[in-house]
Scaffold this motif. Structure first.
Motif, PDB file in Angstrom:
ATOM      1  N   SER A  74       3.106  15.058 -74.503  1.00 47.38           N
ATOM      2  CA  SER A  74       1.800  14.877 -75.150  1.00 47.38           C
ATOM      3  C   SER A  74       1.003  13.691 -74.632  1.00 47.38           C
ATOM      4  O   SER A  74       0.708  12.758 -75.348  1.00 47.38           O
ATOM      5  N   GLY A  75       0.680  13.733 -73.352  1.00 43.67           N
ATOM      6  CA  GLY A  75      -0.203  12.745 -72.766  1.00 43.67           C
ATOM      7  C   GLY A  75       0.454  11.444 -72.365  1.00 43.67           C
ATOM      8  O   GLY A  75      -0.213  10.561 -71.839  1.00 43.67           O
ATOM      9  N   GLN A  76       1.742  11.258 -72.604  1.00 49.88           N
ATOM     10  CA  GLN A  76       2.420  10.034 -72.189  1.00 49.88           C
ATOM     11  C   GLN A  76       2.883  10.193 -70.747  1.00 49.88           C
ATOM     12  O   GLN A  76       3.236  11.282 -70.318  1.00 49.88           O
ATOM     13  N   PRO A  77       2.882   9.113 -69.980  1.00 54.97           N
ATOM     14  CA  PRO A  77       3.326   9.208 -68.586  1.00 54.97           C
ATOM     15  C   PRO A  77       4.818   9.543 -68.516  1.00 54.97           C
ATOM     16  O   PRO A  77       5.594   9.196 -69.401  1.00 54.97           O
ATOM     17  N   ALA A  78       5.202  10.212 -67.446  1.00 53.57           N
ATOM     18  CA  ALA A  78       6.599  10.582 -67.239  1.00 53.57           C
ATOM     19  C   ALA A  78       7.430   9.324 -67.012  1.00 53.57           C
ATOM     20  O   ALA A  78       7.017   8.407 -66.317  1.00 53.57           O
ATOM     21  N   GLN A  79       8.615   9.260 -67.620  1.00 56.76           N
ATOM     22  CA  GLN A  79       9.531   8.138 -67.468  1.00 56.76           C
ATOM     23  C   GLN A  79      10.656   8.550 -66.533  1.00 56.76           C
ATOM     24  O   GLN A  79      11.226   9.622 -66.694  1.00 56.76           O
ATOM     25  N   PRO A  80      10.997   7.720 -65.547  1.00 49.13           N
ATOM     26  CA  PRO A  80      12.095   8.071 -64.651  1.00 49.13           C
ATOM     27  C   PRO A  80      13.425   8.084 -65.398  1.00 49.13           C
ATOM     28  O   PRO A  80      13.672   7.236 -66.234  1.00 49.13           O
ATOM     29  N   GLN A  81      14.244   9.068 -65.113  1.00 48.94           N
ATOM     30  CA  GLN A  81      15.574   9.190 -65.685  1.00 48.94           C
ATOM     31  C   GLN A  81      16.596   8.935 -64.585  1.00 48.94           C
ATOM     32  O   GLN A  81      16.351   9.272 -63.435  1.00 48.94           O
ATOM     33  N   PRO A  82      17.730   8.370 -64.920  1.00 46.35           N
ATOM     34  CA  PRO A  82      18.749   8.149 -63.893  1.00 46.35           C
ATOM     35  C   PRO A  82      19.165   9.470 -63.266  1.00 46.35           C
ATOM     36  O   PRO A  82      19.339  10.461 -63.954  1.00 46.35           O
ATOM     37  N   ALA A 135      24.524   7.978 -61.926  1.00 44.65           N
ATOM     38  CA  ALA A 135      25.659   8.121 -62.841  1.00 44.65           C
ATOM     39  C   ALA A 135      26.969   8.074 -62.075  1.00 44.65           C
ATOM     40  O   ALA A 135      27.954   7.488 -62.546  1.00 44.65           O
ATOM     41  N   ALA A 136      26.991   8.667 -60.896  1.00 44.15           N
ATOM     42  CA  ALA A 136      28.211   8.669 -60.089  1.00 44.15           C
ATOM     43  C   ALA A 136      28.505   7.275 -59.540  1.00 44.15           C
ATOM     44  O   ALA A 136      29.646   6.941 -59.275  1.00 44.15           O
ATOM     45  N   ASP A 190      29.958   0.426 -59.315  1.00 44.00           N
ATOM     46  CA  ASP A 190      29.322  -0.830 -59.708  1.00 44.00           C
ATOM     47  C   ASP A 190      30.234  -1.641 -60.626  1.00 44.00           C
ATOM     48  O   ASP A 190      30.356  -2.857 -60.476  1.00 44.00           O
ATOM     49  N   ARG A 191      30.899  -0.977 -61.571  1.00 38.83           N
ATOM     50  CA  ARG A 191      31.810  -1.651 -62.488  1.00 38.83           C
ATOM     51  C   ARG A 191      32.986  -2.256 -61.716  1.00 38.83           C
ATOM     52  O   ARG A 191      33.356  -3.413 -61.932  1.00 38.83           O
TER      53      ARG A 191
END
Length: 101
Positions: A18-26, A31-32, A37-38
């Motif tokens: 609804s009109g909000q900009p797209a947010q990047p998802q991992p 995830a792999a 990293d840990r």
């Protein structure tokens, strides 16, 4: 181009609501990468811990040398075991990280 390009950012844009900009998802690759990293953080922490132990051992060795204190020098030698144990732990973490990637 108003949406993020997954090829250049490494993320997948979330559907716009609804009109909000797209947010990047991992992305799946993010995830792999999390276990690596840990493991890298664990290895780094181990190396820092080992460095602190070595620094303390050096100080104790210098004090024993200056004081000609054989008992204190022997304590330093016995304390080297801690450094060796941390080094073995770190080697195991690094080997596991390499083997699982």
């Amino acid at each position: 181009m108003s949406e993020l390009d997954p090829a250049t950012t490494g993320t997948v844009p979330a559907p716009a609501a609804s009109g909000q900009p797209a947010q990047p998802q991992p992305s799946l690759s993010d995830a792999a990468r999390a276990p690596l990293d840990r493991e890298m953080r664990e290895a780094k922490d181990g190396v820092l811990r080992m460095g602190s132990i070595v620094e303390l051992q050096i100080r104790k060795a210098i004090d024993a040398l200056i004081a000609h204190d054989e008992a204190a020098a022997t304590e330093v030698i016995v304390g080297d075991r801690r450094v060796n144990d941390v080094q073995v732990e770190d080697s195991s973490i690094i080997t596991l990280a390499i083997a699982t990637q």
